[in-house]
Scaffold this active site. Structure first.
Site, short mmCIF file in Angstrom:
data_model
loop_
_atom_site.label_atom_id
_atom_site.label_comp_id
_atom_site.label_asym_id
_atom_site.label_seq_id
_atom_site.Cartn_x
_atom_site.Cartn_y
_atom_site.Cartn_z
N HIS A 277 28.56 6.66 -0.48
CA HIS A 277 30.02 6.82 -0.47
C HIS A 277 30.35 8.28 -0.74
CE1 HIS A 277 34.21 6.49 -1.63
NE2 HIS A 277 34.22 5.30 -1.03
N GLU B 227 33.98 6.64 6.95
CA GLU B 227 35.13 6.89 6.09
C GLU B 227 35.47 8.39 6.08
OE1 GLU B 227 35.56 3.57 2.95
OE2 GLU B 227 34.22 5.08 2.14
P1 PGA Z 1 40.80 3.46 0.01
O1 PGA Z 1 39.28 3.70 -0.32
O2 PGA Z 1 40.94 2.12 0.69
O3 PGA Z 1 41.49 3.51 -1.32
O4 PGA Z 1 41.24 4.58 0.91
C1 PGA Z 1 38.28 3.38 0.61
C2 PGA Z 1 36.93 3.70 0.03
O5 PGA Z 1 36.81 4.65 -0.75
O6 PGA Z 1 35.94 3.00 0.33
#
Ligand code: PGA
Length: 226
Positions: free
Chosen positions: A103, A152
């Site tokens: 992440h 992401e």
């Molecule tokens: P968020 O976070 O939905 O708050 O944007 C997503 C993540 O960090 O996996």
């Protein structure tokens, strides 16, 4: 119908009593009847709580036969042994089926490198934990053996500014082309309102949800709307 993964990433949130309250509200009447009506549903719902809650949630999910899977948010790159403060893959595999690796918060706050992340993937695979491997763009290398990737973009995480679904779809297309990845999820400011715009894209196979997963009603709407 494609198979969707709907993943809740609770990060460093929720005490034991808060997690119990979340579960009771999450399994509300709307969600239960939706799950009953859609017995052929191809949606895997994965809850990734902090380590402190893994064992009790595993017991609850099994006791009540809940249609939920568990994931960890991190795993040690070391095998079991003298590594103070770490959780090894063999320990996590006792409770969790999945593990989030790479992440962007871990890459930034804990300086996790591509090499370290590769070791985490290897350790996970050795103990049958399925990695959900996060990348910030198609340029982040993906270790061998990964089958589920979460794309992401950093600007979308926690900002309320989700990426355009068509842009996310083209990145997912590139990721699938470069690597042998079967599923690419999108993460970053996913809400009940925008989730379907992402899951209806041809190359997107689910979502990784942070902020909105902390609210049980919002997360149940995400499951239904996806
Ligand atoms: P968020 O976070 O939905 O708050 O944007 C997503 C993540 O960090 O996996």
């Amino acid at each position: 119908m494609k198979h969707l993964y709907i993943v809740a990433n609770w990060k460093a949130n929720k005490t034991s009593s808060e997690a119990h309250a979340w579960l009771i509200q999450f399994l509300n009447q709307d969600l239960i009847s939706y799950l009953h009506q859609n017995t052929q549903l191809k949606k895997t719902i994965i809850i990734c709580p902090p380590f402190t809650l893994l064992s009790e949630l595993a017991i609850l999910f099994a006791q009540y036969d809940l249609p939920l899977s568990l994931g960890a948010q991190n795993v040690s790159h070391f095998p079991e042994g003298s590594h103070t403060g770490e959780e090894s893959a063999v320990q996590l595999a006792e409770f969790a089926k999945y593990v989030i690796i790479g992440h962007s918060e871990r890459r930034e706050e804990f300086l996790e490198t591509d090499e370290l992340l590769r070791k985490k993937v290897d350790e996970s695979k050795r103990h049958m934990l399925i990695p959900i491997y996060c990348v910030r763009s198609e340029k982040d290398p993906i270790p061998d053996g990964v089958t589920i990737v979460a794309y992401e973009p950093q600007s979308a995480i926690g900002s309320g500014k989700a990426e355009l679904p068509s842009v996310a779809n083209s990145v997912a297309t590139k990721i699938k082309k470069i690597n042998k990845i079967s599923s690419v999820l999108y993460g970053g400011s996913v809400t009940p309102e925008n989730v379907h715009e992402f899951t209806s894209q041809s190359m997107i196979d689910g979502v990784l949800v942070g902020t909105a997963s902390l609210d049980p009603i919002m997360f149940s709407q995400i499951v239904v709307n996806a």
